[in-house]
Design a protein around this motif. Sequence first.
Motif, PDB file in Angstrom:
ATOM      1  N   GLU A 115       0.841  -1.193   0.000  1.00  0.00           N
ATOM      2  CA  GLU A 115       0.000   0.000   0.000  1.00  0.00           C
ATOM      3  C   GLU A 115       0.877   1.244   0.000  1.00  0.00           C
ATOM      4  O   GLU A 115       1.992   1.229   0.533  1.00  0.00           O
ATOM      5  CB  GLU A 115      -0.908   0.058   1.246  1.00  0.00           C
ATOM      6  N   VAL A 116       0.358   2.310  -0.588  1.00  0.00           N
ATOM      7  CA  VAL A 116       0.976   3.627  -0.518  1.00  0.00           C
ATOM      8  C   VAL A 116      -0.145   4.628  -0.254  1.00  0.00           C
ATOM      9  O   VAL A 116      -1.198   4.562  -0.881  1.00  0.00           O
ATOM     10  CB  VAL A 116       1.713   3.997  -1.823  1.00  0.00           C
ATOM     11  N   PHE A 117       0.080   5.545   0.683  1.00  0.00           N
ATOM     12  CA  PHE A 117      -0.946   6.558   0.942  1.00  0.00           C
ATOM     13  C   PHE A 117      -0.303   7.825   1.479  1.00  0.00           C
ATOM     14  O   PHE A 117       0.754   7.814   2.108  1.00  0.00           O
ATOM     15  CB  PHE A 117      -2.019   6.049   1.916  1.00  0.00           C
ATOM     16  N   GLY A 118      -0.948   8.952   1.180  1.00  0.00           N
ATOM     17  CA  GLY A 118      -0.510  10.246   1.674  1.00  0.00           C
ATOM     18  C   GLY A 118      -1.368  10.664   2.854  1.00  0.00           C
ATOM     19  O   GLY A 118      -2.487  10.181   3.042  1.00  0.00           O
ATOM     20  N   THR A 119      -0.833  11.578   3.658  1.00  0.00           N
ATOM     21  CA  THR A 119      -1.568  12.084   4.818  1.00  0.00           C
ATOM     22  C   THR A 119      -1.464  13.603   4.866  1.00  0.00           C
ATOM     23  O   THR A 119      -0.413  14.179   4.573  1.00  0.00           O
ATOM     24  CB  THR A 119      -0.997  11.515   6.138  1.00  0.00           C
ATOM     25  N   GLY A 120      -2.560  14.254   5.224  1.00  0.00           N
ATOM     26  CA  GLY A 120      -2.553  15.705   5.349  1.00  0.00           C
ATOM     27  C   GLY A 120      -3.896  16.196   5.856  1.00  0.00           C
ATOM     28  O   GLY A 120      -4.896  15.480   5.781  1.00  0.00           O
TER      29      GLY A 120
END
Length: 364
Positions: free
Chosen positions: A296-301
């Motif tokens: 998995e790859v995910f961004g956070t903000g």
Amino acid sequence: MGQQIAFQKADRLKVKPDPENLGFGKHFTDYMFEMDYTAAEGWHDARIVPYGPIALEPAATIFHYGQEVFEGMKAYRAEDGRILLFRPEMNMKRMNQSCARLNIPAIDEVFVIEAIMKLVAVERDWIPSKPGQSLYIRPFIIGTEPFLGVHPAESYKLFVILSPVASYFGDAVSPVRIYVEDEYVRAVRGGVGFAKTSGNYAASLKAQSKAGELGFDQVLWLDGVEHKYVEEVGSMNIFFKVEGEVWTPALNGSILPGVTRDSVIRLLRYWDVPVKEKRISVKKLFKKAEKQKLEEVFGTGTAAVISPVGFLKWEDRLIKIGKGEIGPLAKKLYETLTGIQSGRLKDELGWTREVTVEEAAMTD
């Protein structure tokens, strides 16, 4: 500071936007917070005033030397009607870290949180209530002294503006396509990469346009020296799940210390999910992907909360992450964070802060 917050009533209130067509950052509420700084008086004259244009001299510092910092926060309306902020103390602490790097006088973090809570309470009817919606809070400080010469300003203004918003990417959990940038540089250690300042974002626009022309949503930046190690996405920190372990780039002075990033790391550790903050080679990541080990790859903000990544492009290689859909861990993180933020889930980590109607008593 111990100072009072004055209130100036607007002559006319705006028609609120259609909650079905909010977009992101397109609409602004009736009021904003404003406060001044001078070397002689410090931070003073705190007030809530009607939202409107700002009068500045053409020689103001902000226009010529870019002395500016900002933050991004949200207020959420819970199903039971409560109004909640998410970890505002972290935003104010980070704002002061940015101020220190840009040579801007520090703010009283407790007082500014109080001011934000009063402003949100005044504008409580602007807070949307549909899933994925919130009231975006943008505090920012600009240098206002009129002069032409490279030295810190002696006068500043602090503003807080509010905007009712939908999800940043439209569908908050729809996977994005990310282009790994290996030509342009966003930040280097010793620079201002860790500060939330407008120049960082201005420096990213060219690469972002390039990515858009290639059919990608965001840019993933590499380190500014060797162009080998992953740092962050234009509007997000980045996480990789590799063989059951979660990796994220370690804070090294050129990466923004995201509030959502910190929250994700704390949640993962709370769940006993292995997580490492480390230097991550883009070449190694693509090798892991070729061996089907990049799960998995995910961004956070703050804006997007959790944004799953469906595709990564680096040089002439394009990889699909999993099935190109949101992964189970990213989905769990998204549901947990938004659940805490909106009051649907119990806040076991003590992250939310309730805004009460009493905060707006000054305006009644």
